[in-house]
Design a protein around this motif. Structure first.
Motif, PDB file in Angstrom:
ATOM      1  N   ALA A 275       0.845  -1.200   0.000  1.00 23.63           N
ATOM      2  CA  ALA A 275       0.000   0.000   0.000  1.00 23.63           C
ATOM      3  C   ALA A 275       0.884   1.256   0.000  1.00 23.63           C
ATOM      4  O   ALA A 275       0.563   2.248  -0.643  1.00 23.63           O
ATOM      5  CB  ALA A 275      -0.918   0.004   1.217  1.00 23.63           C
ATOM      6  N   HIS A 276       2.003   1.184   0.707  1.00 19.00           N
ATOM      7  CA  HIS A 276       2.951   2.302   0.692  1.00 19.00           C
ATOM      8  C   HIS A 276       3.467   2.537  -0.733  1.00 19.00           C
ATOM      9  O   HIS A 276       3.494   3.667  -1.221  1.00 19.00           O
ATOM     10  CB  HIS A 276       4.109   2.015   1.657  1.00 19.00           C
ATOM     11  N   GLU A 277       3.839   1.450  -1.408  1.00 16.60           N
ATOM     12  CA  GLU A 277       4.335   1.581  -2.782  1.00 16.60           C
ATOM     13  C   GLU A 277       3.248   2.137  -3.702  1.00 16.60           C
ATOM     14  O   GLU A 277       3.510   2.952  -4.585  1.00 16.60           O
ATOM     15  CB  GLU A 277       4.835   0.228  -3.310  1.00 16.60           C
ATOM     16  N   LEU A 278       2.008   1.678  -3.479  1.00 13.58           N
ATOM     17  CA  LEU A 278       0.883   2.207  -4.265  1.00 13.58           C
ATOM     18  C   LEU A 278       0.721   3.705  -4.030  1.00 13.58           C
ATOM     19  O   LEU A 278       0.367   4.449  -4.950  1.00 13.58           O
ATOM     20  CB  LEU A 278      -0.411   1.502  -3.864  1.00 13.58           C
ATOM     21  N   GLY A 279       0.984   4.122  -2.783  1.00 19.66           N
ATOM     22  CA  GLY A 279       0.913   5.546  -2.443  1.00 19.66           C
ATOM     23  C   GLY A 279       1.836   6.364  -3.327  1.00 19.66           C
ATOM     24  O   GLY A 279       1.475   7.447  -3.786  1.00 19.66           O
ATOM     25  N   HIS A 280       3.035   5.832  -3.594  1.00 22.60           N
ATOM     26  CA  HIS A 280       3.961   6.543  -4.488  1.00 22.60           C
ATOM     27  C   HIS A 280       3.342   6.719  -5.873  1.00 22.60           C
ATOM     28  O   HIS A 280       3.514   7.739  -6.519  1.00 22.60           O
ATOM     29  CB  HIS A 280       5.275   5.762  -4.627  1.00 22.60           C
ATOM     30  N   PHE A 281       2.627   5.686  -6.305  1.00 23.48           N
ATOM     31  CA  PHE A 281       1.992   5.786  -7.619  1.00 23.48           C
ATOM     32  C   PHE A 281       0.846   6.767  -7.619  1.00 23.48           C
ATOM     33  O   PHE A 281       0.728   7.621  -8.490  1.00 23.48           O
ATOM     34  CB  PHE A 281       1.471   4.411  -8.060  1.00 23.48           C
ATOM     35  N   ASN A 353       7.944  12.766   0.090  1.00 24.19           N
ATOM     36  CA  ASN A 353       7.200  11.757  -0.655  1.00 24.19           C
ATOM     37  C   ASN A 353       6.978  10.491   0.171  1.00 24.19           C
ATOM     38  O   ASN A 353       5.926   9.869   0.080  1.00 24.19           O
ATOM     39  CB  ASN A 353       7.941  11.382  -1.944  1.00 24.19           C
ATOM     40  N   GLU A 354       7.975  10.112   0.960  1.00 29.64           N
ATOM     41  CA  GLU A 354       7.822   8.917   1.797  1.00 29.64           C
ATOM     42  C   GLU A 354       6.708   9.109   2.821  1.00 29.64           C
ATOM     43  O   GLU A 354       5.901   8.202   3.055  1.00 29.64           O
ATOM     44  CB  GLU A 354       9.130   8.569   2.507  1.00 29.64           C
ATOM     45  N   PHE A 355       6.645  10.307   3.437  1.00 24.74           N
ATOM     46  CA  PHE A 355       5.561  10.579   4.390  1.00 24.74           C
ATOM     47  C   PHE A 355       4.206  10.475   3.700  1.00 24.74           C
ATOM     48  O   PHE A 355       3.253   9.930   4.247  1.00 24.74           O
ATOM     49  CB  PHE A 355       5.717  11.985   4.993  1.00 24.74           C
ATOM     50  N   SER A 397      17.077   9.378   1.920  1.00 22.45           N
ATOM     51  CA  SER A 397      15.904   9.469   1.058  1.00 22.45           C
ATOM     52  C   SER A 397      14.658   9.066   1.828  1.00 22.45           C
ATOM     53  O   SER A 397      13.549   9.347   1.421  1.00 22.45           O
ATOM     54  CB  SER A 397      16.075   8.557  -0.156  1.00 22.45           C
ATOM     55  N   HIS A 398      14.840   8.363   2.959  1.00 21.37           N
ATOM     56  CA  HIS A 398      13.718   7.972   3.802  1.00 21.37           C
ATOM     57  C   HIS A 398      13.862   8.637   5.170  1.00 21.37           C
ATOM     58  O   HIS A 398      14.975   8.824   5.642  1.00 21.37           O
ATOM     59  CB  HIS A 398      13.674   6.447   3.967  1.00 21.37           C
ATOM     60  N   PRO A 399      12.730   8.971   5.810  1.00 24.93           N
ATOM     61  CA  PRO A 399      12.815   9.603   7.128  1.00 24.93           C
ATOM     62  C   PRO A 399      13.498   8.659   8.120  1.00 24.93           C
ATOM     63  O   PRO A 399      13.354   7.445   7.976  1.00 24.93           O
ATOM     64  CB  PRO A 399      11.358   9.811   7.524  1.00 24.93           C
TER      65      PRO A 399
HETATM   66 ZN   LIG Z   1       8.665   4.658  -0.271  1.00 25.21          ZN
END
Ligand SMILES: [Zn+2]
Length: 414
Positions: A275-281, A353-355, A397-399
């Motif tokens: 779902a996190h990866e889908l969020g990026h999309f 973007n990660e958030f 790149s990630h928090p």
């Molecule tokens: Zn991510």
């Protein structure tokens, strides 16, 4: 002469800054090594915490070594006269022209790759092996390397021939033509990556777990997302680090799970990661990233167009033969020295973007499941929970773990 001084001063600043950040990072991790941070006390044991600290420190020390090698190479190629020597060598073999230019640029990158082999080898077979992450054999390491170099030549030779030809033939606005060609090349590589490039390095088998497939299917439906198929990648062939990602776009879009991820996480956790990866999309992060890269390469090529007729640009970097190939090569080598200070901006953008993707996962799957998955991954990958804040702001790149989890927990109840 002035340009040489500006180049050397900027290089010195960026090298010192990188070294200083690395030392801060190491000291910060050492200072927090004795106990697990409070928020993680019931999730991660002291032994894992200390393993993560030692692993991160070993990796950071290796970064320092890499920094020294990279800087030495850059100076040897430019002011040290390395490009001059290679230029003469290829000139003797190929005369002057497109082939000589292409050979010159490729040989510089090939030499850099070869010089850096010992570091890659040490990273896998000494550091990763000591912490139990490495699954590679030396044979696989060298086959990978050979494949990467062949692939680099197969893609790089036509690209460079085309770019140098356009630079020489298209007049004042060559940089617009080169930019179009460069963008076309990138989109082509993105499009063929899942079907032609990735399989050179890994095996992809369709996901067989029907319960998981059903769960993933439900998530995709809920998010209004279509994928061409679910695949499992044999990431365990190289390391125990786990991940999940999407690749390809349009009709060839597929979802890829590392086998190591499927092994370690429960179904709920896998769904949350996905779902996190889908969020990026859904937030169009990939498209935005491509657009940003397009804008930056256009600006860069325009700048190269301006620099190309300036004598001082060549002479300042130790090259006596102005031309399309030497201009492009010097630009590719020297540019990162000047753009290094943009790093924190890019990292900041990426963390934002990660958030956003985390919030999407919290809404469409479960924040608690994602937290559980992340803690397992931090643990398995021995990522430090206590990075130096400045080092993290500059590079990550990630928090950082603590902030990311606090952010997710704030969204858990929604
Ligand atoms: Zn991510």
């Amino acid at each position: 002469m002035t340009f040489t001084l500006i180049f050397l001063a900027t290089l010195a600043i960026s090298v010192l800054l990188r070294y200083w950040l690395a030392q801060r990072h190491i000291r910060h991790i050492q200072a927090h090594r004795a106990s697990v941070p409070q928020n993680f006390a019931d999730r991660i044991d002291l032994e894992s915490h200390q393993k993560a600290a030692d692993y991160s420190i070993a990796k950071t020390r290796l970064d320092n070594l890499h920094l020294v090698l990279e800087t030495a190479l850059l100076l040897a190629f430019t002011l040290g006269g390395g490009i001059e020597v290679l230029y003469g060598l290829w000139h003797g073999l190929l005369g002057s022209g497109l082939w000589q230019g292409t050979a010159l640029i490729l040989s510089v990158f090939a030499i850099s790759t070869l010089v850096e082999i010992p570091l890659g080898f040490y990273s896998a077979f000494s550091i990763d092996a000591r912490f139990g992450f490495n699954k590679m054999t030396p044979a696989l390491f060298f086959t990978d390397l050979a494949k990467q170099m062949l692939l680099g030549a197969a893609l790089g030779i036509p690209l460079l021939l085309g770019v140098l030809w356009l630079m020489g033939r298209m007049g004042e606005y060559w940089w617009l033509y080169v930019w179009s060609a460069w963008m076309g090349f990138n989109l082509l590589v993105l499009a063929v990556y899942p079907t032609f490039i990735a399989p050179l390095f890994n095996k992809f088998t369709p996901l067989e777990d029907t319960t998981l497939k059903e769960r993933v299917g439900q998530l995709l439906q809920k998010c209004g997302f279509r994928a061409q198929g679910f695949y499992v990648m044999d990431g365990s062939k190289r390391s125990t680090h786990g991940n999940a990602y999407f690749s390809g776009f349009g009709k060839s879009r597929r979802i890829v799970f590392f086998d190591t991820l499927l092994e370690r996480l429960g179904h709920d956790e896998i769904v949350a990661v996905l779902a996190h990866e889908l969020g990026h999309f859904k937030h169009r992060h990939i498209i935005k990233r491509i657009a940003l890269m397009a804008a930056m390469s256009l600006a860069g090529l325009w700048l190269l167009g301006w620099l190309m007729d300036k004598e001082w640009f060549y002479h300042g970097l130790g090259v006596t033969t102005p031309g399309t190939a030497t201009a492009l090569l010097l630009f590719l080598l020297a540019m990162p020295v000047f753009t290094f200070l943009l790093h924190p901006l890019m990292s900041f953008y990426s963390r934002r973007n990660e958030f956003e993707a985390d919030r999407y996962a919290a809404k469409n799957a479960s924040a608690d499941d994602l937290v559980r998955a992340l803690v397992k991954l931090y643990n398995d990958n021995a990522s430090t929970l206590t990075p130096d804040p400045l080092h993290s702001a500059f590079y990550d790149s990630h928090p950082p773990a603590a902030i990311r989890i606090a952010h997710l927990q704030a969204h858990a109840s929604i």
